[in-house]
Design a protein around this motif. Sequence first.
Motif, mmCIF file in Angstrom:
data_model
loop_
_atom_site.group_PDB
_atom_site.id
_atom_site.type_symbol
_atom_site.label_atom_id
_atom_site.label_comp_id
_atom_site.label_asym_id
_atom_site.label_seq_id
_atom_site.Cartn_x
_atom_site.Cartn_y
_atom_site.Cartn_z
ATOM 1 N N THR A 102 0.837 -1.207 0.000
ATOM 2 C CA THR A 102 0.000 0.000 0.000
ATOM 3 C C THR A 102 0.871 1.255 0.000
ATOM 4 O O THR A 102 0.625 2.199 -0.757
ATOM 5 N N THR A 103 1.901 1.277 0.845
ATOM 6 C CA THR A 103 2.819 2.424 0.857
ATOM 7 C C THR A 103 3.610 2.509 -0.461
ATOM 8 O O THR A 103 4.007 3.604 -0.865
ATOM 9 N N LEU A 104 3.800 1.387 -1.124
ATOM 10 C CA LEU A 104 4.459 1.398 -2.435
ATOM 11 C C LEU A 104 3.627 2.195 -3.438
ATOM 12 O O LEU A 104 4.173 2.948 -4.258
ATOM 13 N N GLU A 105 2.304 2.047 -3.365
ATOM 14 C CA GLU A 105 1.428 2.806 -4.259
ATOM 15 C C GLU A 105 1.518 4.302 -3.970
ATOM 16 O O GLU A 105 1.426 5.123 -4.882
ATOM 17 N N ILE A 106 1.689 4.654 -2.697
ATOM 18 C CA ILE A 106 1.888 6.073 -2.351
ATOM 19 C C ILE A 106 3.197 6.575 -2.958
ATOM 20 O O ILE A 106 3.256 7.664 -3.532
ATOM 21 N N ALA A 107 4.251 5.763 -2.839
ATOM 22 C CA ALA A 107 5.569 6.156 -3.359
ATOM 23 C C ALA A 107 5.526 6.444 -4.856
ATOM 24 O O ALA A 107 6.211 7.355 -5.342
ATOM 25 N N LYS A 108 4.712 5.706 -5.590
ATOM 26 C CA LYS A 108 4.608 5.903 -7.046
ATOM 27 C C LYS A 108 4.050 7.275 -7.411
ATOM 28 O O LYS A 108 4.182 7.717 -8.555
ATOM 29 N N ARG A 109 3.426 7.950 -6.447
ATOM 30 C CA ARG A 109 2.762 9.228 -6.720
ATOM 31 C C ARG A 109 3.515 10.431 -6.134
ATOM 32 O O ARG A 109 2.960 11.527 -6.080
ATOM 33 N N LEU A 110 4.751 10.241 -5.708
ATOM 34 C CA LEU A 110 5.463 11.289 -4.982
ATOM 35 C C LEU A 110 6.375 12.162 -5.836
ATOM 36 O O LEU A 110 6.798 13.225 -5.389
ATOM 37 N N SER A 111 6.678 11.746 -7.037
ATOM 38 C CA SER A 111 7.742 12.405 -7.810
ATOM 39 C C SER A 111 7.455 13.870 -8.125
ATOM 40 O O SER A 111 8.381 14.658 -8.340
ATOM 41 N N ASP A 112 6.194 14.288 -8.158
ATOM 42 C CA ASP A 112 5.864 15.673 -8.506
ATOM 43 C C ASP A 112 5.819 16.608 -7.292
ATOM 44 O O ASP A 112 5.572 17.809 -7.442
ATOM 45 N N ILE A 113 6.026 16.085 -6.091
ATOM 46 C CA ILE A 113 5.986 16.922 -4.885
ATOM 47 C C ILE A 113 7.388 17.492 -4.642
ATOM 48 O O ILE A 113 8.353 16.749 -4.483
ATOM 49 N N GLU A 114 7.482 18.801 -4.601
ATOM 50 C CA GLU A 114 8.785 19.460 -4.545
ATOM 51 C C GLU A 114 9.409 19.400 -3.149
ATOM 52 O O GLU A 114 8.707 19.420 -2.132
ATOM 53 N N GLN A 115 10.738 19.320 -3.130
ATOM 54 C CA GLN A 115 11.545 19.389 -1.912
ATOM 55 C C GLN A 115 11.080 18.378 -0.855
ATOM 56 O O GLN A 115 11.095 18.678 0.348
ATOM 57 N N LEU A 116 10.717 17.218 -1.301
ATOM 58 C CA LEU A 116 10.242 16.174 -0.393
ATOM 59 C C LEU A 116 11.396 15.252 -0.015
ATOM 60 O O LEU A 116 12.179 14.828 -0.872
ATOM 61 N N THR A 117 11.508 14.963 1.275
ATOM 62 C CA THR A 117 12.488 13.994 1.762
ATOM 63 C C THR A 117 11.729 12.750 2.215
ATOM 64 O O THR A 117 10.774 12.843 2.981
ATOM 65 N N VAL A 118 12.161 11.595 1.729
ATOM 66 C CA VAL A 118 11.472 10.336 2.032
ATOM 67 C C VAL A 118 12.429 9.385 2.741
ATOM 68 O O VAL A 118 13.546 9.146 2.281
ATOM 69 N N ILE A 128 11.722 2.372 -6.505
ATOM 70 C CA ILE A 128 10.750 3.179 -7.248
ATOM 71 C C ILE A 128 11.188 4.641 -7.291
ATOM 72 O O ILE A 128 11.048 5.332 -8.309
ATOM 73 N N LEU A 129 11.747 5.134 -6.179
ATOM 74 C CA LEU A 129 12.122 6.548 -6.057
ATOM 75 C C LEU A 129 13.562 6.830 -6.490
ATOM 76 O O LEU A 129 14.002 7.982 -6.456
ATOM 77 N N MET A 130 14.271 5.806 -6.904
ATOM 78 C CA MET A 130 15.701 5.937 -7.207
ATOM 79 C C MET A 130 15.977 6.984 -8.285
ATOM 80 O O MET A 130 16.954 7.742 -8.202
ATOM 81 N N ASN A 131 15.130 7.063 -9.298
ATOM 82 C CA ASN A 131 15.357 7.986 -10.406
ATOM 83 C C ASN A 131 14.581 9.292 -10.276
ATOM 84 O O ASN A 131 14.522 10.081 -11.219
ATOM 85 N N LYS A 133 13.736 13.071 -8.218
ATOM 86 C CA LYS A 133 14.552 14.177 -7.706
ATOM 87 C C LYS A 133 14.390 14.349 -6.193
ATOM 88 O O LYS A 133 14.864 15.334 -5.612
ATOM 89 N N LEU A 134 13.718 13.412 -5.562
ATOM 90 C CA LEU A 134 13.502 13.477 -4.119
ATOM 91 C C LEU A 134 14.748 13.031 -3.369
ATOM 92 O O LEU A 134 15.562 12.259 -3.884
ATOM 93 N N ASP A 135 14.886 13.525 -2.136
ATOM 94 C CA ASP A 135 15.931 13.012 -1.254
ATOM 95 C C ASP A 135 15.393 11.748 -0.599
ATOM 96 O O ASP A 135 14.359 11.787 0.087
ATOM 97 N N VAL A 136 16.071 10.641 -0.797
ATOM 98 C CA VAL A 136 15.574 9.343 -0.316
ATOM 99 C C VAL A 136 16.601 8.718 0.622
ATOM 100 O O VAL A 136 17.790 8.626 0.286
ATOM 101 N N TYR A 137 16.133 8.295 1.794
ATOM 102 C CA TYR A 137 16.980 7.601 2.762
ATOM 103 C C TYR A 137 16.420 6.207 3.003
ATOM 104 O O TYR A 137 15.242 6.047 3.355
ATOM 105 N N LEU A 138 17.249 5.197 2.822
ATOM 106 C CA LEU A 138 16.857 3.814 3.076
ATOM 107 C C LEU A 138 17.482 3.362 4.393
ATOM 108 O O LEU A 138 18.702 3.433 4.569
ATOM 109 N N LEU A 139 16.651 2.925 5.316
ATOM 110 C CA LEU A 139 17.160 2.456 6.602
ATOM 111 C C LEU A 139 18.013 1.209 6.420
ATOM 112 O O LEU A 139 17.725 0.366 5.572
ATOM 113 N N GLY A 140 19.061 1.101 7.218
ATOM 114 C CA GLY A 140 19.934 -0.061 7.139
ATOM 115 C C GLY A 140 19.471 -1.173 8.065
ATOM 116 O O GLY A 140 18.740 -0.934 9.028
ATOM 117 N N GLY A 141 19.913 -2.385 7.794
ATOM 118 C CA GLY A 141 19.544 -3.508 8.638
ATOM 119 C C GLY A 141 19.356 -4.780 7.844
ATOM 120 O O GLY A 141 19.823 -4.893 6.710
#
Length: 253
Positions: A102-118, A128-131, A133-141
């Motif tokens: 479900t959150t994956l479907e939200i992620a697909k709709r985020l690319s047009d939101i400016e200055q968003l950090t995820v 999905i967000l790799m390409n 222009k958002l700042d994306v942080y993936l938790l380690g573990g």
Amino acid sequence: MSIKRKKHIMELLQQQGTLEIAELTEHFQVSSMTIRRDLDQLENEKKLIRTYGGATLAHPLKSERSFSDKQLEMLEQKQQIAEYAIPFIQPGMTLLLDSGTTTLEIAKRLSDIEQLTVVTNDIQIAAILMNSKLDVYLLGGRVQNDVGAVFGNHAEEMLKELHVDLFFLGAHAIHPSFGITAPTIEKAALKRVMIRAAEQVYLVADTSKFNQKAFAKVCDLSSINGIITDDSLPQEIYTQYNELAELKKVVKK
């Protein structure tokens, strides 16, 4: 009277999850022996499980399935939830996305939101967000095989150093008495840390998650700001959950 009483007992169990013999004897104004006989008969019909001094629902705990199995299930509902969720997100926000389809479907709709950090613990969402222009942080573990969720001490420690504006929480199961639950203790622990890191928390869950229980408790429903669900939720369930907590609202169109 016995048939009506047993039907009413099952209705109470659906609402509360567990019942005590003492409260049933007071509710129905009958003897404890009568209630025990009703509960024994319902257990023989596999409708409940007898416990010490009472009974609980006989529904099995909801287990987790692989990403590929879940990806297309309830897809229309998940897309609907994502459309409802997007207006909660404003440009410049820091957004935390839980793992899940479900959150994956939200992620697909985020690319047009400016200055968003995820920030996310889901490798599929990060991909999905790799390409974008958002700042994306993936938790380690540790990465969960077949699911793509990241969890464990490293992810929890990283989250403790963060503070986000909005968290979309995924749920394996939701119950009016047991609250929000996850399939493992480790996942439940990470979700609790995620909740503490966020200013606002909205649960995103389709109708199949309601009135279900999984192994490990995450939190009570009163611990979140609201639930975003699809519009196929039955009215009686909508009413029940909408009245559980002052700050909780089921968004239904």
